[in-house]
Design an enzyme around this catalytic site. Structure first.
Site, PDB file in Angstrom:
ATOM      1  N   ASP A   1      11.263 -94.549  34.193  1.00 17.81           N
ATOM      2  CA  ASP A   1      11.317 -94.036  32.812  1.00 17.81           C
ATOM      3  C   ASP A   1       9.961 -94.236  32.156  1.00 17.81           C
ATOM      4  O   ASP A   1       9.112 -94.947  32.681  1.00 17.81           O
ATOM      5  CB  ASP A   1      12.378 -94.809  32.010  1.00 17.81           C
ATOM      6  CG  ASP A   1      12.143 -96.311  32.074  1.00 17.81           C
ATOM      7  OD1 ASP A   1      12.682 -96.946  32.975  1.00 17.81           O
ATOM      8  OD2 ASP A   1      11.351 -96.852  31.257  1.00 17.81           O
TER       9      ASP A   1
ATOM     10  N   ASP B   1       9.659 -95.772  29.241  1.00 21.43           N
ATOM     11  CA  ASP B   1       9.923 -96.770  28.212  1.00 21.43           C
ATOM     12  C   ASP B   1      10.148 -96.039  26.881  1.00 21.43           C
ATOM     13  O   ASP B   1      10.993 -95.132  26.847  1.00 21.43           O
ATOM     14  CB  ASP B   1       8.783 -97.797  28.161  1.00 21.43           C
ATOM     15  CG  ASP B   1       9.223 -99.095  27.491  1.00 21.43           C
ATOM     16  OD1 ASP B   1      10.355 -99.527  27.738  1.00 21.43           O
ATOM     17  OD2 ASP B   1       8.453 -99.655  26.701  1.00 21.43           O
TER      18      ASP B   1
HETATM   19  N1  LIG Z   1      11.431 -99.540  30.283  1.00 26.60           N
HETATM   20  C1  LIG Z   1      11.672-100.653  30.957  1.00 26.60           C
HETATM   21  N2  LIG Z   1      11.441-101.864  30.405  1.00 26.60           N
HETATM   22  C2  LIG Z   1      11.677-102.994  31.088  1.00 26.60           C
HETATM   23  N3  LIG Z   1      12.179-103.022  32.338  1.00 26.60           N
HETATM   24  C3  LIG Z   1      12.431-101.844  32.923  1.00 26.60           C
HETATM   25  N4  LIG Z   1      12.911-101.544  34.137  1.00 26.60           N
HETATM   26  C4  LIG Z   1      12.981-100.206  34.226  1.00 26.60           C
HETATM   27  N5  LIG Z   1      12.551 -99.614  33.104  1.00 26.60           N
HETATM   28  C5  LIG Z   1      12.202-100.625  32.261  1.00 26.60           C
END
Ligand SMILES: Nc1ncnc2[nH]cnc12
Ligand SMILES: CSC[C@H]1O[C@H](OP(=O)(O)O)[C@H](O)[C@@H]1O
Length: 304
Positions: free
Chosen positions: A220, A222
């Site tokens: 992703d 974030d």
């Molecule tokens: N955006 C994110 N923040 C923290 N850990 C993660 N693991 C996968 N995506 C994450």
């Protein structure tokens, strides 16, 4: 002092720690399951020992347990590393699902981090050295350059995504994801990736003199991208499913290289013996209990 019951049965020099979405090894012959007691308690779950076609033993441990019942803060990282060490493990390949803080690190890309920024909150036990035995491990380069190179050479096996190296991974406490302000701040720190798992795992592996490299699988962006939806578990899981085939394929591809660097001793360079000289505590000031505990991990290092 807890004994090394498993190590008498098997010597396993290579271990894989599976993160979110990676709870088993595929395509390898099952040999046994072990769950050793350590002075720091039990590992996240039983450790599976498997055998490759060439007869190499591999240990597999699910970081959050199979079924994912441990939060990142609850993972018993000291027991995990100590249990693997008791099997004879000298090299750990650790998988992790991560958020991307950079446009070019797309979801489903694989990334080898070379640096870590610590944003955990001090609630995770993060050292084996305490209560009367003080040592300071070097941690300037937190990952194994030897393992990193072995993995990088096999980057071509990944399908549907790119492979990157030499990135900075920030480790947050969680379990909640970041706010947008935090995500922007981490970018301004120079971080490229974010997860909740690399620490204290990488520090403890270093203290145990085990070579360690994390393989990050981007799931992703974030929440730093304006006007785009923020990370959700649903989005992470969808990409994890796609990543897990690549993760298994990559592991199969790197096994011969891992075996080579472990058997040649290359993987130990700069590690073996390092913790013997990292100890600051005068022999007469060392706590007997602490020394006895450390015997499990680094036998003969601190006894007077
Ligand atoms: N955006 C994110 N923040 C923290 N850990 C993660 N693991 C996968 N995506 C994450
Ligand atoms: C499932 S999203 C957050 C979760 O995923 C990562 O876990 P792991 O590193 O074990 O793959 C991240 O670190 C968080 O723990």
């Amino acid at each position: 002092m807890a004994a090394h019951p498993a190590s008498r049965l098997f010597t396993v020099k290579i271990a894989v720690i599976g993160g979110s979405g990676l709870y088993n090894l595929e395509g390898l012959e099952f040999v046994a399951e072990v769950n050793p007691d350590t002075p720091w308690g039990k590992a996240s779950d039983a450790i599976t020992i498997a055998k490759t076609a060439s007869g190499l033993h591999i240990a597999f441990l699910a970081r959050h347990g199979r079924g994912h019942y441990l939060t990142p803060s609850e993972v018993p990282a000291r027991a995990n590393i100590a249990a693997l060490k008791s099997l004879g493990v000298e090299a750990i390949i650790a998988y992790s699902a991560v958020g991307s803080l950079r446009e070019e690190l797309k979801p489903r890309d694989f990334v080898l981090p070379s640096q870590i920024i610590d944003r955990t909150k001090g609630i995770r036990p993060s050292t084996f050295f305490e209560d009367g035995l003080v040592a300071h491990a070097m941690f300037a380069d937190p990952f194994s350059a030897v393992l990193e190179q072995v993995i990088w050479e096999q980057r071509g096996v990944i399908e549907g995504g790119d492979f990157h190296r030499a990135k900075t991974l920030i480790c947050m406490e969680g379990p909640q994801f970041s706010t947008r302000a935090e995500s922007h701040m981490y970018r301004s720190f120079g971080a490229d990736l974010i997860n909740m798992s690399v620490l204290p795992e990488a520090k403890l592996a270093r203290e145990a003199e085990i070579a360690y490299q994390m393989i990050c699988m981007s799931t992703d962006y974030d929440c730093w991208k304006e006007h785009e939806v923020a990370v959700t578990v649903e989005a992470v899981v969808a990409n994890l499913k796609a990543n897990s085939n690549n993760a298994q394929r990559l592991l199969a591809a790197i096994l011969p290289g891992l075996e080579r660097v472990v058997e040649s001793g290359e993987v130990h360079e700069g590690l073996k013996g390092s913790m013997r000289f990292a100890c600051m505590t005068a022999p007469e000031k060392r706590s007997v209990e602490a020394v006895n505990k450390l015997e499990f991990l680094l036998p003969g290092y601190y006894t007077v």
